[in-house]
Design a protein around this motif. Structure first.
Motif, PDB file in Angstrom:
ATOM      1  N   SER A  65       0.834  -1.208   0.000  1.00 37.68           N
ATOM      2  CA  SER A  65       0.000   0.000   0.000  1.00 37.68           C
ATOM      3  C   SER A  65       0.867   1.255   0.000  1.00 37.68           C
ATOM      4  O   SER A  65       0.525   2.254  -0.638  1.00 37.68           O
ATOM      5  N   TYR A  66       1.996   1.203   0.700  1.00 35.57           N
ATOM      6  CA  TYR A  66       2.915   2.347   0.691  1.00 35.57           C
ATOM      7  C   TYR A  66       3.530   2.551  -0.684  1.00 35.57           C
ATOM      8  O   TYR A  66       3.663   3.691  -1.151  1.00 35.57           O
ATOM      9  N   VAL A  67       3.932   1.468  -1.332  1.00 37.14           N
ATOM     10  CA  VAL A  67       4.522   1.598  -2.672  1.00 37.14           C
ATOM     11  C   VAL A  67       3.514   2.204  -3.630  1.00 37.14           C
ATOM     12  O   VAL A  67       3.850   3.088  -4.439  1.00 37.14           O
ATOM     13  N   MET A  68       2.267   1.762  -3.560  1.00 34.69           N
ATOM     14  CA  MET A  68       1.229   2.325  -4.413  1.00 34.69           C
ATOM     15  C   MET A  68       1.006   3.806  -4.109  1.00 34.69           C
ATOM     16  O   MET A  68       0.802   4.623  -5.017  1.00 34.69           O
ATOM     17  N   ALA A  69       1.082   4.176  -2.814  1.00 35.63           N
ATOM     18  CA  ALA A  69       0.912   5.580  -2.427  1.00 35.63           C
ATOM     19  C   ALA A  69       2.075   6.424  -2.937  1.00 35.63           C
ATOM     20  O   ALA A  69       1.877   7.555  -3.405  1.00 35.63           O
ATOM     21  N   TYR A  70       3.287   5.891  -2.856  1.00 34.85           N
ATOM     22  CA  TYR A  70       4.438   6.629  -3.378  1.00 34.85           C
ATOM     23  C   TYR A  70       4.319   6.823  -4.890  1.00 34.85           C
ATOM     24  O   TYR A  70       4.681   7.886  -5.423  1.00 34.85           O
ATOM     25  N   ASN A  71       3.825   5.823  -5.587  1.00 34.61           N
ATOM     26  CA  ASN A  71       3.609   5.991  -7.031  1.00 34.61           C
ATOM     27  C   ASN A  71       2.592   7.084  -7.316  1.00 34.61           C
ATOM     28  O   ASN A  71       2.748   7.869  -8.264  1.00 34.61           O
ATOM     29  N   ASP A  72       1.559   7.158  -6.488  1.00 33.06           N
ATOM     30  CA  ASP A  72       0.596   8.252  -6.635  1.00 33.06           C
ATOM     31  C   ASP A  72       1.274   9.601  -6.403  1.00 33.06           C
ATOM     32  O   ASP A  72       0.993  10.584  -7.110  1.00 33.06           O
ATOM     33  N   LEU A  73       2.162   9.636  -5.413  1.00 29.90           N
ATOM     34  CA  LEU A  73       2.903  10.877  -5.136  1.00 29.90           C
ATOM     35  C   LEU A  73       3.748  11.279  -6.343  1.00 29.90           C
ATOM     36  O   LEU A  73       3.744  12.445  -6.758  1.00 29.90           O
TER      37      LEU A  73
END
Length: 549
Positions: A501-509
């Motif tokens: 979930s963090y990796v996906m959030a960083y990609n959104d960032l």
């Protein structure tokens, strides 16, 4: 860049700074000695701010503090550092550059030594705030020494290289910090600060800065106005640095601080607009050029926070520490110097606006590349993107400085004070805004992705059952209890879901940064196109270039 300040110009905006004394004949060996001192001052200033800010996780253990409590070290430093530049440059013009340099560097040394004796968080925060005050003019001295290393005709080359010296400390701090923390913890970091400060004291006394004429700079009412100005920015720093950690809507006193900042700034405006000799020329700051300039600073500092909040944060989330990213920060250093090199190449043509446009394109490209990250991404996968981002940061800094100074020079230097105050404090404040916004975006997107991932995990799902069996099998040799293995498997699966979930959030960032950079590029391109068409319409037909029929 992280974050680096230049001491603001004198506080009187009604008169230009005193004219420089006639220049002595340029001497190559003297120039090299000035360059060496500039490099030493730049590294000292850069490490002074970044060794702590880049290693809060390691420092909090030695101080017995939580992450939120240790963040006050950063808050205290910026709260004083951002506002100190304006006051200290008035002191520099009032009492002379040589006396100013002597006092500032000795004060910096004393505070660096005081850090060695701080054992508790409260005393560390107090000393850190004092160090932010003392360190504010160090970068200014680094730039001034580099300018004085060149003949007057090459002053802008010296200014660009001087700013380059102040940027080296940020990546260097991450390369050397792990060994310092392991060997000396909190005190190990400040041993380096103290050692560099001692070298700076010696260097400044051996290589004396050239004389600059003094001028009376203080006016009646400066104390009250500066107090309001400092309180407003200090309280805003508290909100920006603490809000993302304690969460904006869950901490009532953040609202009190924000209201206090608005009140102090409002009172400052009311008093300042009625003064004959204001600290800052607010009318000039509201001109179209300066509004565009401040918007550009805000935009760039927000998207450039991609490196500290995004790339470094992603690596930390995936389990990598600073000592495992040494080569990455070497590439960042190379990119930083390359960006300033490109700025020097643009000096003869004076097309400084192209540097900013190219920087936005590089940021777009770097953010798009980082946006393809997975849980298998490693530091070497970020070498190219972070090198491009570092080059973009340097190109923007050089472009903003060159365009801004050109505008000030064209206006007769009378607004030099206001420009440097915005250029120094504005960048640091915009950097805090960028970090706060991107950190908040990251937290929101991580919660969203985690909820979506967990929603689709059902223990009746054959794939989930198979995955749990695989994870539990890793403990078969050490755990005979099937229930215990099942609990361990569930724990590991939860950790993997959180990490994903963090990796996906960083990609959104990263995608958000790429989109913001694209929109910024289009807006600035539209403004330039509009200005070009307006200038063409206002040009008499006889002055337009002839076109073939």
């Amino acid at each position: 860049m992280s974050n680096q300040h230049v001491a603001a110009a004198p506080a009187s905006t009604s008169a230009a700074p005193p004219a420089p004394a006639p220049a002595d004949p340029w001497n190559m060996w003297q120039g090299l000695s000035f360059m060496a001192v500039s490099l030493l001052l730049g590294i000292t200033q850069g490490l002074g701010v970044n060794l702590v800010n880049s290693n809060l996780t390691g420092i909090q253990g030695s101080l017995g503090a939580t992450a939120a409590e240790a963040s006050w070290l950063t808050t205290a430093y910026f709260a004083t550092n951002i506002t100190a530049s304006l006051l200290l440059t008035k002191v520099r013009y009032q009492y002379g550059l040589r006396l100013f340099a002597d006092v500032v560097i000795v004060l910096f040394l004393l505070l660096a030594l005081a850090h060695l004796f701080t054992q508790h968080l409260g005393s560390a925060i107090a000393v850190r705030a004092a160090l932010g005050l003392a360190a504010a003019p160090i970068s200014s001295l680094a730039v001034l020494y580099m300018v004085q290393a060149f003949p007057p005709a090459r002053a802008m080359t010296g200014a660009v290289l001087g700013f380059a010296m102040t940027q080296i400390g940020a990546p260097l701090s991450r390369i050397i910090s792990e060994e310092l923390l392991q060997n000396g913890q909190w005190q190990g970091i400040h041993l380096v600060d103290a050692a560099l400060a001692i070298l700076c004291v010696a260097a400044i006394n051996v290589v004396r800065p050239k004389h600059v004429p003094t001028q009376k700079m203080f006016a009646r009412g400066d104390g009250i106005v500066f107090t309001l100005y400092a309180l407003a920015l200090g309280l805003l720093c508290v909100v920006l640095t603490q809000g993302r950690l304690r969460w904006w809507s869950d901490t009532p006193w953040l609202g009190v601080c924000l209201a206090g900042a608005v009140l102090c700034f409002g009172l400052y405006l009311v008093i300042e607009l009625r003064r004959e000799k204001p600290l800052l020329d607010l009318h000039w700051l509201a001109s179209p050029f300066m509004l565009r300039f401040m918007a550009a600073i805000l935009l760039f500092r927000i998207v450039l926070s991609e490196q500290s909040v995004g790339a470094v944060g992603l690596m930390n989330t995936l389990g990598f520490t600073n000592d495992q990213m040494h080569l990455l920060f070497v590439f960042v250093t190379v990119g930083t110097m390359a960006g300033f090199g490109l700025a020097l190449l643009a000096l003869p043509s004076r097309r400084f606006g192209l540097l900013g446009d190219a920087a936005l394109v590089l940021i777009m490209l770097a953010a798009w590349m980082d946006g393809q990250s997975t849980v298998l991404t490693r530091p070497h996968d970020l070498y190219l993107s972070q090198t491009l981002l570092a080059a973009a940061s340097s190109m923007f800094l050089a472009s903003a400085m060159l365009q801004g100074f050109g505008h000030v020079i064209a206006g007769g230097m009378k607004n030099l004070i206001s420009f440097i105050a915005v250029f120094s404090g504005g960048q640091a404040l915009a950097g805090l805004v960028g970090q706060a916004w991107l950190s908040t975006l990251l937290a929101e997107r991580q919660r969203l992705h985690y909820g979506q991932l967990v929603e689709h995990l059902q223990q009746s799902d054959p794939q989930v059952v198979q995955r749990l069996a695989q994870l539990g099998g890793a403990y078969a040799a050490t755990l005979n209890d099937a229930a215990a293995r099942g609990n361990q498997a569930l724990t590991l699966l939860s950790q993997q879901v959180t990490q994903q979930s963090y990796v996906m959030a960083y990609n959104d960032l990263f995608h958000t940064v790429a989109l913001t950079s694209t929109l910024g590029f289009l807006v600035f391109a539209g403004i330039k196109t509009h200005r070009w068409h307006r200038a063409r319409r206002n040009t008499p037909a006889a002055e337009l270039p002839a076109t073939s029929s």
